[in-house]
Design a protein around this motif. Structure first.
Motif, PDB file in Angstrom:
ATOM      1  N   THR A   4       0.927  -1.150   0.025  1.00  0.00           N
ATOM      2  CA  THR A   4      -0.034  -0.132  -0.019  1.00  0.00           C
ATOM      3  C   THR A   4       1.032   1.221   0.080  1.00  0.00           C
ATOM      4  O   THR A   4       1.857   1.449   0.711  1.00  0.00           O
ATOM      5  N   TYR A   5       0.412   2.181  -0.808  1.00  0.00           N
ATOM      6  CA  TYR A   5       1.195   3.349  -0.847  1.00  0.00           C
ATOM      7  C   TYR A   5       0.148   4.618  -0.768  1.00  0.00           C
ATOM      8  O   TYR A   5      -1.023   4.234  -0.907  1.00  0.00           O
ATOM      9  N   THR A   6       0.796   5.851  -0.345  1.00  0.00           N
ATOM     10  CA  THR A   6      -0.012   6.828  -0.450  1.00  0.00           C
ATOM     11  C   THR A   6       0.407   7.964  -1.562  1.00  0.00           C
ATOM     12  O   THR A   6       1.491   7.957  -1.906  1.00  0.00           O
ATOM     13  N   VAL A   7      -0.970   8.193  -2.439  1.00  0.00           N
ATOM     14  CA  VAL A   7      -0.403   8.951  -3.503  1.00  0.00           C
ATOM     15  C   VAL A   7      -1.178  10.439  -3.267  1.00  0.00           C
ATOM     16  O   VAL A   7      -2.200  10.669  -2.659  1.00  0.00           O
ATOM     17  N   GLN A   8      -0.242  11.373  -3.721  1.00  0.00           N
ATOM     18  CA  GLN A   8      -0.493  12.934  -3.272  1.00  0.00           C
ATOM     19  C   GLN A   8      -1.133  13.574  -4.565  1.00  0.00           C
ATOM     20  O   GLN A   8      -0.738  13.236  -5.868  1.00  0.00           O
ATOM     21  N   GLY A   9      -2.048  14.308  -4.413  1.00  0.00           N
ATOM     22  CA  GLY A   9      -2.740  15.218  -5.660  1.00  0.00           C
ATOM     23  C   GLY A   9      -3.942  14.578  -6.315  1.00  0.00           C
ATOM     24  O   GLY A   9      -4.338  15.473  -7.100  1.00  0.00           O
ATOM     25  N   MET A  10      -4.485  13.575  -5.867  1.00  0.00           N
ATOM     26  CA  MET A  10      -5.522  13.025  -6.583  1.00  0.00           C
ATOM     27  C   MET A  10      -6.821  13.814  -5.688  1.00  0.00           C
ATOM     28  O   MET A  10      -7.040  13.941  -4.595  1.00  0.00           O
ATOM     29  N   THR A  11      -7.705  14.390  -6.729  1.00  0.00           N
ATOM     30  CA  THR A  11      -8.984  15.156  -6.490  1.00  0.00           C
ATOM     31  C   THR A  11     -10.207  14.887  -6.738  1.00  0.00           C
ATOM     32  O   THR A  11     -11.158  15.107  -6.491  1.00  0.00           O
ATOM     33  N   CYS A  12     -10.076  13.786  -7.624  1.00  0.00           N
ATOM     34  CA  CYS A  12     -11.510  13.403  -8.349  1.00  0.00           C
ATOM     35  C   CYS A  12     -11.301  11.819  -8.702  1.00  0.00           C
ATOM     36  O   CYS A  12     -10.204  11.122  -8.746  1.00  0.00           O
TER      37      CYS A  12
END
Length: 75
Positions: A4-12
């Motif tokens: 599991t990773y954390t993705v930055q910047g997703m908004t939709c």
């Protein structure tokens, strides 16, 4: 194996689809789950290449959190 990773910047939801599509194209990936609310990306594959996941997320236009450790979190 799951990672599991954390993705930055997703908004939709389009963001989710872009990340899912790019990561799904990595050889050997069996399943991709992206949670917009938490920014979590879970990848299922026999072997997971963290650099390939980071590159795929970047290709989609986003970044993994904590670049020093690629944002990896235990599944």
């Amino acid at each position: 194996m799951n990672k599991t990773y954390t993705v930055q910047g997703m908004t939709c939801q389009h963001c989710v689809m872009s990340v899912t599509e790019e990561v799904s194209d990595i050889a050997g990936v069996e399943k991709v789950d992206v949670d917009l609310a938490t920014g979590r990306l879970t990848v299922t594959a026999p072997e997971i290449d963290d650099a390939a996941v980071a590159a795929a997320v970047s290709e989609a236009g986003y970044a993994l959190a904590a670049p020093g450790d690629l944002g990896i979190r235990p599944a």
